[in-house]
Every structure is written in C-alpha cells, then in structure tokens.
Design a protein around this motif. Structure first.
Motif: not given
Ligand SMILES: C[S@@+](CC[C@H](N)C(=O)[O-])C[C@H]1O[C@@H](n2cnc3c(N)ncnc32)[C@H](O)[C@@H]1O
Length: 242
Positions: A153-166, A183-185, A224-231
């Motif tokens: 569960q995320l706490d949207n009152r704190a900053e967040a970083l999400f790693f390993q999108l690729t 990245l849809a899910e 979305s995967a298409q809007s980023l440079n996942l490479v």
C-alpha cells in the motif's frame, strides 16, 4: 584466508568510483565484472594487474535473470576458494538491487568465506542530484515488480521512487524490448493512489562522462512503455500529494 569484495563503480562510467574501491581492486587477483559499459571493463583491464572477467556471457546460457545471478554467485564463490582475493564489480552500489550479491552472501557463509561489501554511489544518489531534491525526510522506495506482487500500500503523502521499470513483471533475460505496454499494470496500480493528472518525473541519470542526465516530465496517466526510453533503465519519481 581468501577475501571476497563486493564493489560498485558508481553510475557515471568510472567517474564516481571511490578510492576505497580502487584499493580493493588493486589487491585483487581476479575481478569479475557485471556492467553493460564495455569501456568500463576495458578501463579496469588496463588499470589493474588482476585477471578481469566480463560476466556478460552468462546471460546467454540462461532463460531467467535469477538463473544468471545464481550462476554468477557460484562462479565467484568457487573462484574465491582457490584464489587469494576476488572482487565482484557492478554498476552503482553492490547492495542496491543486485541479486547476485545476495546469493554470494548465502554461498560464502556456507564456505566460511568472509565477504566485504564497500559502499559506492548508487542511482538513488544521482537521482536526488538530478531532481535537485533532498529525499531524506519521507521516502518510499520500491522495485516495481515487488510492489505489484506483494500489493504494497502506498502512502501518497510521502515522496516515492520506483526502480526497475524496464523489467516490470518480467523475470526473463531482456535483450530487446517488445511492443507491448509492459507498464500498464504498474500504471493502473499507481492510479489507485494518485490522480490521473498527477505530475511525475522519469529520471535517466548520466551514465557516461560524455552524456548528461535527462528528467522527463509527464502526467501519471500517460506513463507507458512507449512513452519512456526503457533501454536506458530509468527510475520513476512520484511526488507526494501536498
Ligand atoms: C539492476 S538495478 C541496479 C542498481 C544499481 N546497483 C544502483 O546502485 O543504482 C537497475 C535499476 O537501477 C536504476 N538505475 C540504474 N542506473 C540508472 C540511471 N542511470 N538513471 C536512473 N536510474 C538508474 C533503475 O531503476 C534501474 O532499473
């Protein structure tokens, strides 16, 4: 007694490598390297007397990344039993999202080999500089796949970083990216906690001496995967809701 070092180069080529890490490399007999930048590997070969082994070939013989990391751990712990000092060198920090280092700890303990991990510059460090933010007060850090699998569960009152999108929800060795929106899910999951138009930033920290960092701004619903440079293996920053 054999010695095994877990080391990191930092994020930007070899510009951020610490003196302590260089000392460990200078006393190593064998240096195993897991790094996508061939220039870094060549530089290590030229600078240090040790035999330098590029571990990239291990990915070619396996299906999942975890199989590769287990093989790497077996290889390195096996080599340490025979040699005096062995180093394992990775991109960034050796204990930040490096499964092979975790496996090495497990195997080395069984063989009574002492493992010395040395700190180094991680992408978390470079991301704070690129965002010009002090994230020390309240920060959530997630690997995207772990977040989704464990339903954190995320706490949207704190900053967040999400790693390993690729590699989101993909355990296989990734040599090329398909056309699916992988990245849809993840996006739909974040939208349970944040509004559609929440402004997020995708950070690509400079990885070589000759490139600069890039911070891409977009609305969460457009992620979305298409809007980023996942490479380029970026990280997502989601600011807190004020
Ligand atoms: C396998 S993990 C390795 C992390 C590395 N050990 C470290 O200390 O940063 C790779 C993930 O780290 C983050 N990362 C690595 N290099 C990055 C960069 N140049 N810019 C932004 N994020 C990066 C991304 O989230 C990427 O998917």
């Amino acid at each position: 007694m054999p010695k095994l070092y877990l080391l990191g180069t930092g994020i930007r080529g070899l510009l951020q490598i610490t003196q302590e890490t260089q000392q460990a490399l200078s006393i190593s007999d064998k240096i195993y390297v897991l790094h996508s930048d061939l220039g870094v590997i060549r530089n290590l070969e030229e600078t240090f007397d040790a035999e330098v082994v590029d571990l990239e070939y291990i990915y070619r013989g396996v299906k999942t990344r975890n199989d590769a990391y287990k093989q790497i751990a077996q290889l390195i712990v096996g080599a340490t039993s025979e040699a005096t000092t062995v180093s394992f060198v990775v991109h960034g920090h050796p204990l930040f999202l490096v499964s092979a280092s975790e496996y090495i700890y497990g195997l080395a303990e069984r063989k009574s080999i002492t493992v010395h991990a040395l700190p180094s510059v991680t992408s978390l460090d470079t991301i704070m500089c690129d965002l010009q933010l002090d994230l020390g007060y309240a920060l959530q850090i997630y690997d995207t796949t772990t977040l989704l699998r464990r339903n954190h569960q995320l706490d949207n009152r704190a900053e967040a970083l999400f790693f390993q999108l690729t590699s989101t929800l993909n355990p296989n060795v990734i040599d090329q990216l398909g056309s699916d929106d992988t990245l849809a899910e993840f996006r739909e999951y974040l939208l349970r906690f944040y509004p559609h138009d929440h402004p997020v930033k995708v950070v690509y920290s400079a990885a070589t001496a000759f490139s600069g960092s890039i911070v891409q701004e977009l609305e969460l619903s457009k992620l979305s995967a298409q809007s980023l440079n996942l490479v380029e293996r970026p990280t997502l920053y989601v600011p807190a809701i004020e």
